[in-house]
Design a protein around this motif. Sequence first.
Motif, PDB file in Angstrom:
ATOM      1  N   MET A 132      21.693  93.601  78.056  1.00  0.00           N
ATOM      2  CA  MET A 132      22.372  93.484  77.068  1.00  0.00           C
ATOM      3  C   MET A 132      22.752  94.917  75.860  1.00  0.00           C
ATOM      4  SD  MET A 132      25.832  91.055  78.570  1.00  0.00           S
ATOM      5  CE  MET A 132      26.995  92.296  77.720  1.00  0.00           C
ATOM      6  N   ALA A 165      24.382  96.861  73.913  1.00  0.00           N
ATOM      7  CA  ALA A 165      24.984  96.621  74.250  1.00  0.00           C
ATOM      8  C   ALA A 165      25.163  96.306  72.821  1.00  0.00           C
ATOM      9  CB  ALA A 165      25.525  95.451  75.122  1.00  0.00           C
ATOM     10  N   THR A 166      26.949  95.873  72.192  1.00  0.00           N
ATOM     11  CA  THR A 166      26.479  95.161  70.489  1.00  0.00           C
ATOM     12  C   THR A 166      27.174  94.032  70.693  1.00  0.00           C
ATOM     13  OG1 THR A 166      29.311  96.371  71.056  1.00  0.00           O
ATOM     14  CG2 THR A 166      27.590  97.513  69.696  1.00  0.00           C
ATOM     15  N   MET A 191      30.228  93.673  71.659  1.00  0.00           N
ATOM     16  CA  MET A 191      29.745  93.518  72.953  1.00  0.00           C
ATOM     17  C   MET A 191      29.302  92.488  74.163  1.00  0.00           C
ATOM     18  SD  MET A 191      29.612  97.484  74.018  1.00  0.00           S
ATOM     19  CE  MET A 191      30.387  99.123  73.854  1.00  0.00           C
TER      20      MET A 191
END
Lengths: 225, 296
Positions: free
Chosen positions: B203, B208-209, B212
């Motif tokens: 991720m 992905a932050t 997230m």
Amino acid sequence: MIEINDVSKTYENGTRALQHVDLVIDDGEFVFFMGKSGSGKSTLLRLLLKEIDASDGDIVVNDYTLSDMPRSYVPKYRRRLGVVFQDFRLLPDRTVYENVAFAQRVIGKSTREIKESVPEVLRRVGLSSKYKSFPNQLSGGEKQRVAIARAIINKPDILLCDEPTGNLDETTAKEIMKLLDEINSQGTTVIVITHSREIVNSMDKRVITLEKGVVRSDVQHRTGI
Amino acid sequence: MYSIGQAFKNICKNIRLSLASVATISACIFLFCLFFSVIVNLRNIVTNIETKVGITVFFDEDLSDSEVKTIGEEIKSRPEVKDIEFTSADDAWESFKKDYFEGREELAEGFAQDNPLKGSSSYSIWLNDVTKQDEFVQWLQGLNGVRQVNYSNQAGSMLTGLNNALLIVSLVLIGVLLAVAIFLIRNTVVISAEFRKSETAIMKLVGATNSMIRAPFIIEGVVLGFVGAAIPLAAIYFLYNYAVTYMQKNFTMLSDIFSFLPISEIFPVMAVTALLLGVGIGFFTSLFALNKHLRV
């Protein structure tokens, strides 16, 4: 474009992984980084991924200076990169389709967009018929194709590959390199880290050799020379 | 949607630890609800007793009516005074006659022209808070013209003492259980994070932050907290009703003294507090547990 300006990296334990590395990689280039274990190849990859920061010098990727980049911008930056590893790093409990879709799902793409782009990218890597298979039902080459599909589904500017053929036989390795070459021909900058002389010799690409953290050579390889 | 799905998958994958977390939160919140019910009812009983037990103030015999009235005004202006009632010497004699000479009124006729309770005019005072009674009585005794102050603090202070003791015991017990619940939820979430290490790493690599990446784990904690709160709430709802009905049926004498609050009166506040407690534990424990594990 990637500019590596006088970059050095010394780890906390005192290991000097890179020393005064100066390099420029143009958009759309295909570059091999060669070297033995401990030569600094993986450190360079981690620096480009902004997993770690350089001790000295600057790395500029598409006009963004990584040392000045705030942590909050890192996810956005990484969406412009694709990464492929020797050990594939697939999720074993998900199908090929889900593994590829995962890269889009986690950045918030809609199901409609995912349904359009996953079959297209699976077709591109030659795995359309395997979309329902789980990783343990695939060969090494197929697993690496899934990893490549996942790396390119978000249309990255740069594809970073860390020993992508390390776990594959010679024939499969050549197929994977052919696939990477095709991706490069469509405009993506491809950086491949390898220690396989055979792979490098089979392609007319730029080859940068690292040794003990220093660039020993930077040449354009010609097949047969 | 992705995060919610993953949160439920995590819960199912670590079902034993998830159940242990839910059970601990349930135990903690069950005790909280139990003590909440007891304390709220005790407070209600204390308040009822307070309305029945008052303070009576008598004045010096040579005090004029207007001076007594002035003192009355002064007492009335105090913030702790809930209600005040004046009983004149004549009213006191009438009441005495009714109590002691009923049916033998001729015996009291000798006092017709000379009120034996002359100088017994008094104020009956009821307070808002029985815990302030001692302080208030001291103030009354210090007033010029006040001869005597009658009061009883036994019932009120006993119940207030019981109330405070229960509050302390419940707070300590709830505190211990909270610590266990936080520890278990933290472990559940950290183990989930360990299970999903490779997924989290991917991720991160695909951009992905932090939010997230954290979302499924935080949702997992919140779900565990919510379920852990909902179970004891449902149990308390039925148990309370059953207990009150049982007491009223089988201990009629007790029901006359102690009036229990209906569940509808205490449940809304109890439910909101318990759910906030459960969800809050889940949310904050997950949030802090992940700080170490999921840095981008």
